[in-house]
Scaffold this active site. Structure first.
Site, PDB file in Angstrom:
ATOM      1  N   ASP A  13      24.677 -10.068  -8.684  1.00 31.84           N
ATOM      2  CA  ASP A  13      23.782 -11.097  -7.701  1.00 31.84           C
ATOM      3  C   ASP A  13      24.627 -12.014  -7.159  1.00 31.84           C
ATOM      4  O   ASP A  13      24.219 -13.004  -6.901  1.00 31.84           O
ATOM      5  CB  ASP A  13      22.545 -11.723  -8.581  1.00 31.84           C
ATOM      6  CG  ASP A  13      21.579 -10.591  -9.037  1.00 31.84           C
ATOM      7  OD1 ASP A  13      21.532  -9.412  -8.412  1.00 31.84           O
ATOM      8  OD2 ASP A  13      21.049 -10.821  -9.883  1.00 31.84           O
ATOM      9  N   GLU A  14      26.060 -11.606  -7.041  1.00 34.08           N
ATOM     10  CA  GLU A  14      26.934 -12.560  -6.508  1.00 34.08           C
ATOM     11  C   GLU A  14      26.859 -12.772  -4.865  1.00 34.08           C
ATOM     12  O   GLU A  14      27.352 -13.912  -4.338  1.00 34.08           O
ATOM     13  CB  GLU A  14      28.342 -12.323  -6.739  1.00 34.08           C
ATOM     14  CG  GLU A  14      28.462 -12.367  -8.283  1.00 34.08           C
ATOM     15  CD  GLU A  14      28.470 -10.950  -8.843  1.00 34.08           C
ATOM     16  OE1 GLU A  14      27.757  -9.954  -7.981  1.00 34.08           O
ATOM     17  OE2 GLU A  14      28.958 -10.894 -10.182  1.00 34.08           O
ATOM     18  N   GLY A  15      25.992 -11.957  -4.420  1.00 29.27           N
ATOM     19  CA  GLY A  15      25.874 -11.603  -2.882  1.00 29.27           C
ATOM     20  C   GLY A  15      26.754 -10.465  -2.282  1.00 29.27           C
ATOM     21  O   GLY A  15      27.393 -10.682  -1.234  1.00 29.27           O
ATOM     22  N   LYS A  16      27.005  -9.699  -3.117  1.00 32.43           N
ATOM     23  CA  LYS A  16      27.648  -8.318  -2.628  1.00 32.43           C
ATOM     24  C   LYS A  16      26.953  -7.834  -1.615  1.00 32.43           C
ATOM     25  O   LYS A  16      27.703  -7.216  -0.630  1.00 32.43           O
ATOM     26  CB  LYS A  16      27.669  -7.232  -3.857  1.00 32.43           C
ATOM     27  CG  LYS A  16      28.421  -7.727  -5.117  1.00 32.43           C
ATOM     28  CD  LYS A  16      28.196  -6.819  -6.205  1.00 32.43           C
ATOM     29  CE  LYS A  16      26.960  -6.706  -6.506  1.00 32.43           C
ATOM     30  NZ  LYS A  16      26.601  -7.693  -7.488  1.00 32.43           N
ATOM     31  N   GLN A 223      26.356  -4.450  -9.595  1.00 31.41           N
ATOM     32  CA  GLN A 223      26.331  -5.421 -10.863  1.00 31.41           C
ATOM     33  C   GLN A 223      27.768  -6.006 -10.734  1.00 31.41           C
ATOM     34  O   GLN A 223      27.897  -6.710  -9.642  1.00 31.41           O
ATOM     35  CB  GLN A 223      26.254  -4.420 -12.217  1.00 31.41           C
ATOM     36  CG  GLN A 223      25.048  -3.791 -12.346  1.00 31.41           C
ATOM     37  CD  GLN A 223      24.729  -2.583 -11.571  1.00 31.41           C
ATOM     38  OE1 GLN A 223      25.463  -1.574 -11.449  1.00 31.41           O
ATOM     39  NE2 GLN A 223      23.533  -2.789 -11.178  1.00 31.41           N
ATOM     40  N   GLY A 425      25.499 -19.721   3.649  1.00 34.67           N
ATOM     41  CA  GLY A 425      23.948 -19.417   3.900  1.00 34.67           C
ATOM     42  C   GLY A 425      23.919 -17.895   3.763  1.00 34.67           C
ATOM     43  O   GLY A 425      24.705 -17.030   3.789  1.00 34.67           O
TER      44      GLY A 425
HETATM   45  P1  GDP Z   1      23.592  -8.922  -4.908  1.00 37.80           P
HETATM   46  O1  GDP Z   1      23.241  -8.072  -5.684  1.00 37.80           O
HETATM   47  O2  GDP Z   1      25.168  -9.102  -5.349  1.00 37.80           O
HETATM   48  O3  GDP Z   1      24.013  -8.248  -3.376  1.00 37.80           O
HETATM   49  O4  GDP Z   1      23.123 -10.175  -4.540  1.00 37.80           O
HETATM   50  P2  GDP Z   1      21.448 -10.227  -4.314  1.00 37.80           P
HETATM   51  O5  GDP Z   1      20.989  -9.811  -2.958  1.00 37.80           O
HETATM   52  O6  GDP Z   1      20.801  -9.728  -5.652  1.00 37.80           O
HETATM   53  O7  GDP Z   1      21.547 -11.987  -4.488  1.00 37.80           O
HETATM   54  C1  GDP Z   1      21.919 -12.840  -3.633  1.00 37.80           C
HETATM   55  C2  GDP Z   1      21.123 -13.685  -3.070  1.00 37.80           C
HETATM   56  O8  GDP Z   1      21.639 -14.611  -2.315  1.00 37.80           O
HETATM   57  C3  GDP Z   1      20.212 -12.942  -1.997  1.00 37.80           C
HETATM   58  O9  GDP Z   1      19.023 -13.353  -1.808  1.00 37.80           O
HETATM   59  C4  GDP Z   1      21.105 -13.442  -0.396  1.00 37.80           C
HETATM   60  O10 GDP Z   1      20.269 -13.425   0.606  1.00 37.80           O
HETATM   61  C5  GDP Z   1      21.451 -14.764  -0.989  1.00 37.80           C
HETATM   62  N1  GDP Z   1      22.815 -15.291  -0.448  1.00 37.80           N
HETATM   63  C6  GDP Z   1      23.887 -14.516  -0.184  1.00 37.80           C
HETATM   64  N2  GDP Z   1      24.961 -15.453   0.125  1.00 37.80           N
HETATM   65  C7  GDP Z   1      24.328 -16.669   0.093  1.00 37.80           C
HETATM   66  C8  GDP Z   1      24.704 -17.967   0.690  1.00 37.80           C
HETATM   67  O11 GDP Z   1      25.908 -18.231   0.711  1.00 37.80           O
HETATM   68  N3  GDP Z   1      23.764 -18.952   0.712  1.00 37.80           N
HETATM   69  C9  GDP Z   1      22.739 -18.983   0.418  1.00 37.80           C
HETATM   70  N4  GDP Z   1      21.989 -19.937   0.162  1.00 37.80           N
HETATM   71  N5  GDP Z   1      22.234 -17.581  -0.075  1.00 37.80           N
HETATM   72  C10 GDP Z   1      23.105 -16.563  -0.109  1.00 37.80           C
HETATM   73  P1  IMO Z   2      23.263  -6.217  -8.656  1.00 41.64           P
HETATM   74  O1  IMO Z   2      24.061  -5.001  -7.942  1.00 41.64           O
HETATM   75  C1  IMO Z   2      22.183  -8.549 -11.967  1.00 41.64           C
HETATM   76  C2  IMO Z   2      21.489  -6.264 -15.654  1.00 41.64           C
HETATM   77  C3  IMO Z   2      20.278  -6.434 -16.316  1.00 41.64           C
HETATM   78  C4  IMO Z   2      20.539  -6.275 -17.876  1.00 41.64           C
HETATM   79  C5  IMO Z   2      21.746  -5.333 -18.016  1.00 41.64           C
HETATM   80  C6  IMO Z   2      21.574  -3.936 -18.352  1.00 41.64           C
HETATM   81  O2  IMO Z   2      21.912  -6.491  -7.784  1.00 41.64           O
HETATM   82  O3  IMO Z   2      24.198  -7.302  -8.867  1.00 41.64           O
HETATM   83  P2  IMO Z   2      20.307  -1.718 -16.876  1.00 41.64           P
HETATM   84  O4  IMO Z   2      18.983  -1.934 -16.275  1.00 41.64           O
HETATM   85  O5  IMO Z   2      21.560  -1.910 -16.062  1.00 41.64           O
HETATM   86  O6  IMO Z   2      20.770  -0.984 -17.969  1.00 41.64           O
HETATM   87  O7  IMO Z   2      20.434  -3.553 -17.694  1.00 41.64           O
HETATM   88  O8  IMO Z   2      22.376  -5.421 -16.827  1.00 41.64           O
HETATM   89  N1  IMO Z   2      21.701  -6.054 -14.418  1.00 41.64           N
HETATM   90  C7  IMO Z   2      21.912  -6.661 -13.302  1.00 41.64           C
HETATM   91  N2  IMO Z   2      22.046  -8.196 -13.281  1.00 41.64           N
HETATM   92  N3  IMO Z   2      22.388  -7.937 -11.034  1.00 41.64           N
HETATM   93  C8  IMO Z   2      22.442  -6.305 -11.091  1.00 41.64           C
HETATM   94  O9  IMO Z   2      22.707  -5.660  -9.936  1.00 41.64           O
HETATM   95  C9  IMO Z   2      22.101  -5.706 -12.229  1.00 41.64           C
HETATM   96  N4  IMO Z   2      21.706  -4.514 -12.848  1.00 41.64           N
HETATM   97  C10 IMO Z   2      21.749  -4.571 -14.041  1.00 41.64           C
HETATM   98  O10 IMO Z   2      19.438  -7.481 -16.086  1.00 41.64           O
HETATM   99  O11 IMO Z   2      21.027  -7.505 -18.466  1.00 41.64           O
HETATM  100 MG    MG Z   3      21.297  -8.098  -6.788  1.00 40.02          MG
END
Ligand code: GDP
Ligand code: IMO
Ligand code: MG
Length: 438
Positions: A13-16, A223, A425
């Site tokens: 969830d880093e913003g990939k 991930q 953002g």
């Molecule tokens: P991913 O799984 O790595 O793609 O990340 P997620 O989409 O699960 O979570 C990242 C969240 O942060 C999303 O809601 C994005 O819209 C948001 N986001 C990404 N980059 C930024 C940023 O620079 N600032 C803010 N405020 N939100 C961001």
């Molecule tokens: P993105 O691509 C954050 C975590 C789960 C759990 C562990 C194992 O959006 O970054 P699983 O269902 O894969 O066997 O769960 O991994 N997890 C994630 N956490 N972002 C994800 O994907 C995740 N995919 C799995 O919360 O701790």
């Molecule tokens: Mg994510």
């Protein structure tokens, strides 16, 4: 032409999704190489926020071909729904290619994921319950069913029959759950096969042809480094290779194809699910002190830290440079995109963990034993913030407040990373591009 692997450098969830979407237009192919619909990648489409779980984020651009590689585990029903959602948004999926070697998530995988978590009780991993672990278990045990099996009804039936002879016994005798008949699985899955057939391809050959023709590839990781089956905080990890190396085995290209490795890092850290997290600022309900909880809640609120896939509240904490250095090392990061810097505008001062302390010993590097990570006390530096200054409109590094510039430069120094992007953002254009070339 450069070929880039993009990976999460923390716990996901880093913003990939945002960064992939930002740079995808420069690449001819955007390829997912591991994981499944446990991933939740957010991309902004006009004024709409879209969550992608299986589709490579490059689907947003007509000029790039989205590919689902052999290392991905595919829940066909979920993929078909996601394609329909995208088509309804006016985004065409017609160029999608799916590896016929990718393994299929079966209904019993999802049941077993949930049941096994229940069995673990307090020690559960906190999986997304999407059947990811059980599907990869079958793959490694050489009992899996692949997408290509859907192309031949006779073979598919035979494989389902063989699988059920074991799975039904486990479902019933170990977990007391309902069982499946071959017929009900075939009735659900064979039509999926018919829908997906036009998209199935020998993707390793497709990518090899592309490389020989001088086309460029972006490998989109899901991930993150610390959720990697080998390099993560085992057993609190996912079941695939989320680090850069996974891009090779998960697609079938050779190591020389890769030019750059871009790690995505938040300006702080989050984690969903269980497992060690040294810089966590625990919520009150998780036993955090009032000071800790206030910081955790503020990070969660300002960063909207709720899971895209499961809606769970993410655990939040300060930036951890030990992890930052580790991610550079195990992925060979050439570049980093630092995201969500704007979220830190809410703080007077900002802490950064530079090392850990455990039983009187200092750890500058990722500790060898997981138990150290569980008991590690972060050694913090405290940096001045830029509270109240809205940085979401900054488009050049020099436009950032001096303290924000200093924060980014300091993170570069202590992690050894080259921060080529700074995201301020969620929108595509809310990004400072520093020294990214392709
Ligand atoms: P991913 O799984 O790595 O793609 O990340 P997620 O989409 O699960 O979570 C990242 C969240 O942060 C999303 O809601 C994005 O819209 C948001 N986001 C990404 N980059 C930024 C940023 O620079 N600032 C803010 N405020 N939100 C961001
Ligand atoms: P993105 O691509 C954050 C975590 C789960 C759990 C562990 C194992 O959006 O970054 P699983 O269902 O894969 O066997 O769960 O991994 N997890 C994630 N956490 N972002 C994800 O994907 C995740 N995919 C799995 O919360 O701790
Ligand atoms: Mg994510």
């Amino acid at each position: 032409m450069t070929n880039t692997v993009l990976v999460g450098a923390q716990w996901g969830d880093e913003g990939k999704g945002k960064v992939t979407d930002l740079i995808a237009h420069d690449y001819d192919f955007v390829v997912r190489f591991q994981g499944g619909n446990n991933a939740g990648h957010t991309v902004i489409h006009g004024d709409r926020k879209l969550a992608l779980h299986l589709m490579p984020s490059g689907v947003m651009y007509e000029q790039s071909t989205p590919v689902i590689g052999n290392g991905v585990v595919v829940d066909p029903g979920v993929l078909i729904k996601e394609m329909a959602m995208l088509e309804a948004e006016g985004i065409s999926c017609k160029k999608l290619k799916i590896s016929c070697d990718a393994h299929i998530i079966m209904p019993y995988h999802k049941d077993l994921d949930g049941a096994d978590e229940k069995r673990l009780g307090e020690n559960q991993i906190g999986t997304t319950k999407r059947g990811i672990g059980p599907c990869y278990q079958d793959k490694v045990a050489r009992k899996g069913i692949r997408l290509q099996d859907l192309m031949d009804e006779r073979i598919f039936r035979l494989k389902v029959e063989t699988a059920l002879s074991q799975k039904n016994a486990i479902l019933q005798k170990v977990y007391g759950l309902h069982t499946y008949t071959v017929e009900e699985i075939c009735d659900e899955y064979l039509p999926y096969g018919n829908i997906l057939r036009p998209y199935m391809a020998e993707t390793s050959q497709l990518l090899d042809d592309a490389l020989r023709a001088g086309k460029s590839i972006l490998f989109e990781g899901a991930q993150g480094t610390l959720l990697d089956i080998d390099h993560g905080t085992y057993p609190f990890v996912t079941s695939s290779s989320c680090c850069a190396g996974g891009a090779l085995t998960g697609t079938g290209v050779g190591p020389k194809a890769i030019d750059r490795v871009l790690g995505i890092e938040k300006a702080y850290v989050t984690r969903v699910g269980a497992g060690p997290f040294p810089t966590e600022q625990r919520y009150a309900e998780d036993g955090g002190s009032p000071e800790e909880a206030a910081i955790g809640e503020l990070l969660c609120q300002e960063g909207h830290e709720f899971g895209v896939t499961t809606g769970r509240k993410r655990r939040c904490g300060w930036f951890d440079a030990v992890i930052g250095r580790y991610a550079v090392e195990v992925n060979g990061l050439t570049d980093v995109a630092l995201t969500k810097l704007d979220v830190l505008s809410a703080f007077d001062t900002i802490k950064v963990c530079v090392a850990y302390e455990c039983e009187g010993k200092r750890y500058d590097y990722f500790p060898m034993q997981q138990s150290v990570l569980f008991h590690a006390k972060p050694i913090y530096e405290e940096l001045p913030g830029w509270k109240g200054q809205d940085i979401t409109g900054c488009r050049a590094f020099e436009e950032l407040p001096a303290n924000a510039q200093a924060y980014v430069k300091h993170l570069e120094e202590i992690t050894g990373a080259n921060m080529s992007f700074v995201s301020v953002g969620p929108d595509r254009d809310q990004t400072i591009v520093r020294n990214w070339y392709r």
